[in-house]
Write an enzyme that holds these catalytic residues in place. Sequence first.
Site, short mmCIF file in Angstrom:
data_model
loop_
_atom_site.label_atom_id
_atom_site.label_comp_id
_atom_site.label_asym_id
_atom_site.label_seq_id
_atom_site.Cartn_x
_atom_site.Cartn_y
_atom_site.Cartn_z
N CYS A 153 36.32 44.94 38.27
CA CYS A 153 36.46 43.86 37.29
C CYS A 153 35.24 42.97 37.19
CB CYS A 153 37.71 43.04 37.58
SG CYS A 153 37.54 41.99 39.01
N CYS A 157 41.05 41.30 43.20
CA CYS A 157 40.05 40.21 43.05
C CYS A 157 40.12 39.28 44.24
CB CYS A 157 40.23 39.40 41.77
SG CYS A 157 41.41 39.97 40.59
#
Lengths: 389, 211
Positions: free
Chosen positions: B36, B107
């Site tokens: 990401c 994340c």
Amino acid sequence: MFDEKMIYLDNASATRLDERVLEAMRPYFFDTYAVATSEFGYSQGIEAREALQKARETIASRLNAGPEEFVFTSGSTESSNMAIKGVMMALQKQNKNHLIVSKIEDFPILYSAKNLEKQGIKVTYLEVDKYGFVDLEQLKGSISKDTALISIQHANQEIGTVQNIEAISQICKEKKILFHTDATHTFTRLPIDVSKIPVDLISVAAHTLHGPKGIGGLYIRKGTPLTKWMDGGFQEFNRRAGLENIPGAIGFAKAVELVTAQENEQLISLRDHLISHILAEISQTTLNGHPERRTPQNANITFHFIEGESITLHLDMHGFAVSTGSACFSRSLEASHVILGIGGDHERAHGSIRFTLGRYNNLKEIDKLIETLKEIISELREISPLGKD
Amino acid sequence: MEFPYNEKVLEHFRHPRNVGKIEDADGKAMEGSPACGDMVSVQIKVDEKTKRIQDIKFESYGCASNIATGSIITELAKGKTLEEAKKISWKQASDELGGLPAIKAHCSVLAVEGLRSAIRNYEEKHSLVTDKTPTTIETIEKRLRKVMNPLSGLDLVGTKLIKKIELKEGEVKIDVDLPENHQFANSIKEEIREKVESLHDIKKVSMTFSG
């Protein structure tokens, strides 16, 4: 800490309904709720049919089209599915099995194309330049004798870039190829006159125009081959089966009537104010899309060295609703295919924010946004390991 | 008002603790997620005698869960011995925050990896690593997978920016496919050095930028 009133800047996703639209729709829920009948039906059904016809005329005339060329659908997703799959199915018999789309189309077009590919249709995905424009020479070069349909959006859903559909439709006409355009983000905001532009199919919807959700339409030029794929009754000139959404159609027509040239001018001036101030007052920012050839309501800016979901969450806590092309924001964790498509890298998508304006925004809100952004961006850059030398 | 994160996550997101860099840090790491594009930097100051983390700072180029986890991990690690700090897991960080959305696991796991890498970096610099397996090209490549190109948010190996790695008697030569005057050339250089030089049997790292 929380503002009592949300400042809504995500009008490309959905819009607040205009009260006048709701008022126009109301009688069709409580008084004239009958199904639209034939002229030999009972009186309420005939009334419903006439109201539907009038709504159709209002919307079609905005494209300078005849009412018999406009079919109501459940929204632009259905319209684009209907156009692309309908044409490809109809022309497969003539061995026309090639479809051309741009790679930055919205999902209904891209996924229709991907679905058709699995069924043996050949698809060309055209590259776009740094602003998002399709290259006309490349478009011409990708046409073959098998090409049935070209589908290029009127304007982009994320970066607002307005394609030269006049030129594209002319190319299609010369080569005898059908042309579809997705006008979800331009209908009533920018003019399209089907008597001047040889476009064959146009997808439109009410949800971007302060109209209701769940109603849209497809313009189908007379004589366009289109296989019917929603089977059932003979509604909508036998193009699409299903009980007509009459309140929705009435609301859509009212929403179309309410968009004025003056309002579009106002959106352009707000948009330009927003863009010029952000670019001038916040360093390390990039405008995504073209400075002029963009929809009146769209601004898309990358704030470098920080991430979009962090920006949208901060803005949310300050009472602003916006959207981002960052992978972190999407359910799929994929970065925006549009920002990547215009040659932007992962980083550019990571910090990209889309602001889309509507009827209820004003200059004061935009100025408040700019001030809030300055704070948020500087806070997040403080935390970021990047961009500091 | 409804937010996708709980109050505690939002609080750490809004007011992250221990943000920044440490001058003359004892251990440093930068972790990135090719999935990401998020990145997190962790730096630690370690008491040489007690092996406790005296100070810890982090920076984040990431989403809310990345920032919040970075913040909580610094609070959890401060004052702990290196051995204790190594054991801090993503689950612990997430629990401490009162839970994170599942899709955001990758994340937030970055901050945990960042802390472990910073500790590892300290141990390597101080010859505390007991594992003395000889370094190979593969070891180096594995490390370079953790060096991000800030412009793309992707790692150097994955984006084929490493043209060549040579290893001979403790000397490493790395050829990077980026121009010498690239915006991030210096920070990339520094990171490569940081990652490779600390390996126990590496004496010298030299780099050429020839993109």
